[in-house]
Design a protein around this motif. Structure first.
Motif, PDB file in Angstrom:
ATOM      1  N   TRP A 135       0.823  -1.201   0.000  1.00 57.58           N
ATOM      2  CA  TRP A 135       0.000   0.000   0.000  1.00 57.58           C
ATOM      3  C   TRP A 135       0.862   1.258   0.000  1.00 57.58           C
ATOM      4  CZ3 TRP A 135      -3.558  -1.170   4.834  1.00 57.58           C
ATOM      5  CH2 TRP A 135      -4.448  -2.209   4.516  1.00 57.58           C
ATOM      6  N   ASP A 136       0.334   2.315  -0.576  1.00 56.27           N
ATOM      7  CA  ASP A 136       0.905   3.646  -0.410  1.00 56.27           C
ATOM      8  C   ASP A 136      -0.183   4.665  -0.710  1.00 56.27           C
ATOM      9  OD1 ASP A 136       4.136   4.586  -0.287  1.00 56.27           O
ATOM     10  OD2 ASP A 136       2.694   6.137  -0.841  1.00 56.27           O
ATOM     11  N   ILE A 137      -0.090   5.831  -0.104  1.00 58.27           N
ATOM     12  CA  ILE A 137      -1.075   6.879  -0.345  1.00 58.27           C
ATOM     13  C   ILE A 137      -0.744   7.668  -1.614  1.00 58.27           C
ATOM     14  CG2 ILE A 137       0.078   8.701   0.980  1.00 58.27           C
ATOM     15  CD1 ILE A 137      -2.730   9.464   2.046  1.00 58.27           C
ATOM     16  N   SER A 138       0.494   7.525  -2.082  1.00 54.34           N
ATOM     17  CA  SER A 138       0.963   8.292  -3.235  1.00 54.34           C
ATOM     18  C   SER A 138       0.851   7.485  -4.524  1.00 54.34           C
ATOM     19  CB  SER A 138       2.429   8.718  -3.024  1.00 54.34           C
ATOM     20  OG  SER A 138       2.996   9.197  -4.214  1.00 54.34           O
ATOM     21  N   ILE A 160      -3.569   1.877  -3.744  1.00 55.96           N
ATOM     22  CA  ILE A 160      -3.599   3.141  -2.996  1.00 55.96           C
ATOM     23  C   ILE A 160      -4.401   2.931  -1.714  1.00 55.96           C
ATOM     24  CG2 ILE A 160      -4.546   5.480  -2.970  1.00 55.96           C
ATOM     25  CD1 ILE A 160      -3.829   5.780  -5.849  1.00 55.96           C
ATOM     26  N   GLN A 161      -3.799   3.323  -0.586  1.00 63.33           N
ATOM     27  CA  GLN A 161      -4.476   3.159   0.694  1.00 63.33           C
ATOM     28  C   GLN A 161      -3.887   4.139   1.688  1.00 63.33           C
ATOM     29  OE1 GLN A 161      -7.153   1.053   1.787  1.00 63.33           O
ATOM     30  NE2 GLN A 161      -6.935   2.564   3.422  1.00 63.33           N
ATOM     31  N   ASP A 162      -4.737   4.852   2.381  1.00 66.68           N
ATOM     32  CA  ASP A 162      -4.324   5.766   3.441  1.00 66.68           C
ATOM     33  C   ASP A 162      -4.059   4.950   4.707  1.00 66.68           C
ATOM     34  OD1 ASP A 162      -3.969   7.706   5.353  1.00 66.68           O
ATOM     35  OD2 ASP A 162      -5.796   8.827   4.882  1.00 66.68           O
ATOM     36  N   THR A 163      -2.829   5.007   5.188  1.00 75.39           N
ATOM     37  CA  THR A 163      -2.453   4.249   6.388  1.00 75.39           C
ATOM     38  C   THR A 163      -3.286   4.656   7.596  1.00 75.39           C
ATOM     39  OG1 THR A 163      -0.192   4.137   5.552  1.00 75.39           O
ATOM     40  CG2 THR A 163      -0.502   3.644   7.874  1.00 75.39           C
ATOM     41  N   SER A 165      -6.398   5.474   7.603  1.00 81.09           N
ATOM     42  CA  SER A 165      -7.792   5.029   7.455  1.00 81.09           C
ATOM     43  C   SER A 165      -7.811   3.651   6.799  1.00 81.09           C
ATOM     44  CB  SER A 165      -8.584   6.035   6.618  1.00 81.09           C
ATOM     45  OG  SER A 165      -8.591   7.305   7.225  1.00 81.09           O
ATOM     46  N   GLN A 202       6.092  14.004   2.854  1.00 76.47           N
ATOM     47  CA  GLN A 202       5.039  13.201   3.473  1.00 76.47           C
ATOM     48  C   GLN A 202       5.510  11.792   3.828  1.00 76.47           C
ATOM     49  OE1 GLN A 202       1.645  12.586   0.944  1.00 76.47           O
ATOM     50  NE2 GLN A 202       2.780  11.415  -0.595  1.00 76.47           N
ATOM     51  N   SER A 217      -1.734   3.832  14.364  1.00 71.59           N
ATOM     52  CA  SER A 217      -2.765   3.437  13.404  1.00 71.59           C
ATOM     53  C   SER A 217      -2.508   2.026  12.871  1.00 71.59           C
ATOM     54  CB  SER A 217      -2.809   4.440  12.251  1.00 71.59           C
ATOM     55  OG  SER A 217      -3.797   4.076  11.308  1.00 71.59           O
TER      56      SER A 217
END
Length: 275
Positions: A135-138, A160-163, A165, A202, A217
């Motif tokens: 996963w990564d948000i970017s 894509i995944q927000d760590t 959330s 970030q 988290s």
């Protein structure tokens, strides 16, 4: 000519300047160390000399050599790197080696905050029977990671995944690993300019008032998402090693271990969850 190239990188000590120039010449022009020391620079074409000058200017301005050449090496594998992802570090190689020794028959492995994909791709190469998700948000980082998976001929599932959330997964993973942002803003004054000015903010920094933001988290997610006897691995900020250990234990992880890196800094954590 070679000595003049070294002297242009005055922001580095002599040995580091030599290493940077040699890496540039090897990766860009295919020269060996013997070529470099034997005067091969004098045989560069005019076009190659112009390119060398352009790249040297970027190095003089402080840009990391890995971004200048577009590549970095991690666990003896080549990875493409650009300013959209962190440059892989040798300390993270040690984390991968630790995971591999304890993976046993792990089938489902998650890498949170994959960046260049160096952890996920290395694990897949060394544990070919495992299913690796990263996963990564970017989206930019994931694009680079996908390129690296193709270069290294590994099959990794990127998303894509927000760590902060994560999904509501239950008993999904045998192993979760993360090298999350862990540098506090107050530490910026002690960091090298080539890191601060070029690597993605970030992926580096967390608020001073919430140093364990990403760890907490991920720990909360891992408690539910790991299978029974699943393992959580972290790369950590040595300053907060004991706090990370305490947070893992407070959420039910046992056999929590902190391990030092090659520089004798507390750099890695591992814990198991029993259900």
């Amino acid at each position: 000519m070679l000595q003049s190239l070294y002297s242009r990188l005055s922001q580095y000590d002599v040995s580091e300047a030599r290493s940077i120039v040699r890496l540039l010449l090897m990766d860009t022009f295919g020269l060996t160390l013997t070529d470099i020391c034997g005067g091969a620079l004098n045989a560069l074409t005019e076009a190659e000399q112009r390119l060398l000058e352009e790249l040297m200017v970027r190095l003089e301005e402080g840009e990391p050599v890995q971004y200048v050449t577009g590549k970095a090496f991690f666990c003896n594998r080549e990875f493409r790197v650009r300013p959209g992802c962190l440059i892989p570090r040798p300390e993270t190689e040690e984390l991968c080696q630790w995971i591999i020794t304890e993976a046993n028959n792990a089938r489902d492995i998650l890498d949170i905050g994959t960046g260049s994909g160096c952890i996920a791709i290395t694990l897949k190469a060394c544990l070919p029977d495992a299913d690796i998700t990263a996963w990564d948000i970017s989206s930019e980082a994931l694009e680079i990671a996908q390129e690296n998976a193709e270069i290294n001929r590994t099959d990794v599932r990127f998303a894509i995944q927000d760590t902060l959330s994560p999904p509501d997964d239950i008993d999904r993973w045998d192993i979760i690993v993360s090298n999350p942002p862990y540098i506090c803003q107050k530490e910026a004054d002690t960091m090298e300019r080539n890191v601060l000015d070029y690597e993605p903010q970030q992926a580096l920094f967390v608020p001073d008032k919430d140093a364990l933001l990403f760890y907490n988290s991920i720990i909360r997610y891992a408690v539910k998402a790991l299978k029974p006897d699943g393992i959580l691995f972290f790369e950590i900020n040595p300053i907060y090693a004991h706090e990370v250990k305490a947070a893992m234990e407070a959420h039910g992880f046992n056999d929590v271990c902190i391990r030092k890196d090659m520089n004798d800094k507390m750099r890695m954590a591992r814990g198991r969850i029993q259900k």
